[in-house]
Design a protein around this motif. Structure first.
Motif, PDB file in Angstrom:
ATOM      1  N   HIS A  72      25.894   3.100  11.275  1.00 51.81           N
ATOM      2  CA  HIS A  72      26.598   2.254  10.300  1.00 51.81           C
ATOM      3  C   HIS A  72      27.692   1.428  10.973  1.00 51.81           C
ATOM      4  CE1 HIS A  72      24.586   4.589   7.215  1.00 51.81           C
ATOM      5  NE2 HIS A  72      25.152   3.862   6.270  1.00 51.81           N
ATOM      6  N   VAL A  88      23.187  -2.678   0.405  1.00 48.24           N
ATOM      7  CA  VAL A  88      24.259  -2.307  -0.532  1.00 48.24           C
ATOM      8  C   VAL A  88      23.998  -3.049  -1.849  1.00 48.24           C
ATOM      9  CG1 VAL A  88      26.737  -2.466  -1.028  1.00 48.24           C
ATOM     10  CG2 VAL A  88      25.951  -1.890   1.290  1.00 48.24           C
ATOM     11  N   TRP A 114      31.515  -1.048   2.170  1.00 48.35           N
ATOM     12  CA  TRP A 114      30.638   0.026   1.690  1.00 48.35           C
ATOM     13  C   TRP A 114      29.826   0.612   2.844  1.00 48.35           C
ATOM     14  CZ3 TRP A 114      31.309   2.466  -2.667  1.00 48.35           C
ATOM     15  CH2 TRP A 114      31.971   1.819  -3.711  1.00 48.35           C
ATOM     16  N   THR A 115      29.390  -0.241   3.760  1.00 46.59           N
ATOM     17  CA  THR A 115      28.645   0.241   4.927  1.00 46.59           C
ATOM     18  C   THR A 115      29.520   1.162   5.758  1.00 46.59           C
ATOM     19  OG1 THR A 115      27.181  -1.674   5.017  1.00 46.59           O
ATOM     20  CG2 THR A 115      27.528  -0.485   7.081  1.00 46.59           C
ATOM     21  N   SER A 126      30.312   4.488   3.826  1.00 42.76           N
ATOM     22  CA  SER A 126      29.202   5.445   3.803  1.00 42.76           C
ATOM     23  C   SER A 126      28.959   6.024   5.198  1.00 42.76           C
ATOM     24  CB  SER A 126      27.928   4.806   3.232  1.00 42.76           C
ATOM     25  OG  SER A 126      27.522   3.701   4.004  1.00 42.76           O
ATOM     26  N   ALA A 186      31.576   8.637   5.656  1.00 43.97           N
ATOM     27  CA  ALA A 186      31.226   9.817   4.854  1.00 43.97           C
ATOM     28  C   ALA A 186      30.151  10.641   5.563  1.00 43.97           C
ATOM     29  CB  ALA A 186      30.738   9.390   3.474  1.00 43.97           C
ATOM     30  N   GLU A 187      29.160   9.977   6.125  1.00 45.80           N
ATOM     31  CA  GLU A 187      28.109  10.706   6.846  1.00 45.80           C
ATOM     32  C   GLU A 187      28.679  11.454   8.045  1.00 45.80           C
ATOM     33  OE1 GLU A 187      25.265   7.567   7.502  1.00 45.80           O
ATOM     34  OE2 GLU A 187      24.131   8.158   5.724  1.00 45.80           O
ATOM     35  N   LEU A 201      25.495  12.962  -1.298  1.00 43.34           N
ATOM     36  CA  LEU A 201      25.352  11.689  -0.586  1.00 43.34           C
ATOM     37  C   LEU A 201      23.923  11.167  -0.698  1.00 43.34           C
ATOM     38  CD1 LEU A 201      26.679   9.640   1.526  1.00 43.34           C
ATOM     39  CD2 LEU A 201      25.401  10.964   3.192  1.00 43.34           C
ATOM     40  N   VAL A 242      22.998   7.523  -2.325  1.00 38.09           N
ATOM     41  CA  VAL A 242      22.448   6.368  -1.605  1.00 38.09           C
ATOM     42  C   VAL A 242      21.085   5.946  -2.152  1.00 38.09           C
ATOM     43  CG1 VAL A 242      23.729   6.874   0.507  1.00 38.09           C
ATOM     44  CG2 VAL A 242      21.377   7.694   0.277  1.00 38.09           C
TER      45      VAL A 242
END
Length: 117
Positions: A19, A30, A41-42, A45, A48-49, A72, A76
Motif C-alpha cells: 500500500h 477505493v 484511504w490507501t 488501510s 491497518a494491515e 478488515l 475491504v
C-alpha cells in the motif's frame, strides 16, 4: 508461533507494505463514496494491515489481531466489488483476478477467525 498465525501476519504485512510502496492500484479500488482522498484511504488501510500483522505476531494480542483481521477482510469487500465492476470489460485475466477476489474473502475471514482462537 503457529504456521496459521505466521502465514496470516505475512500476508497482511506484505499487503500493507505494498500500500505504501505501490499505492496507485489500491487508490483505484477505493470506493468513490468514501470521503476524502483515495490516497489517504490507501495509506490508512495499509497502516491497518501492518498494525494487525504486528498484533497477530505477538501471542498476547493474537486474538485481538485475528478478530481485527476478520473485520478488515469484511471492510475491504466493497473495494473488491468496485474492482470487479470496474474490470467487467477488461481482459479475461483481469476479470478472473477481480472476480476471484470476491469469494476469496470468505476463506480469509475464516483464516483470521482460526488465528483468533
Amino acid at each position: 508461533m503457529d504456521k496459521q498465525a505466521i502465514g496470516l501476519a505475512g500476508l497482511l504485512a506484505t499487503s500493507g507494505t505494498l500500500h505504501f510502496l505501490v499505492p496507485r492500484p489500491f487508490d483505484s479500488i477505493v470506493p468513490r463514496s468514501l470521503p476524502g482522498s483515495r490516497r489517504i484511504w490507501t495509506y490508512a488501510s495499509g497502516a491497518a494491515e501492518l498494525a494487525i500483522a504486528a498484533a497477530i505476531v505477538v501471542p498476547r494480542t493474537r486474538k485481538l489481531g485475528g478478530l481485527a483481521a476478520a473485520a478488515l477482510f469484511v471492510g475491504v469487500f466493497p473495494a473488491n466489488v468496485k474492482m470487479a465492476v470496474d474490470w467487467r470489460h477488461a481482459t479475461p485475466a483481469k476479470r478472473a483476478i477481480a472476480y476471484s477476489r470476491l469469494p476469496l474473502q470468505l476463506p480469509l475471514i475464516a483464516w483470521a477467525r482460526r488465528v483468533a482462537r
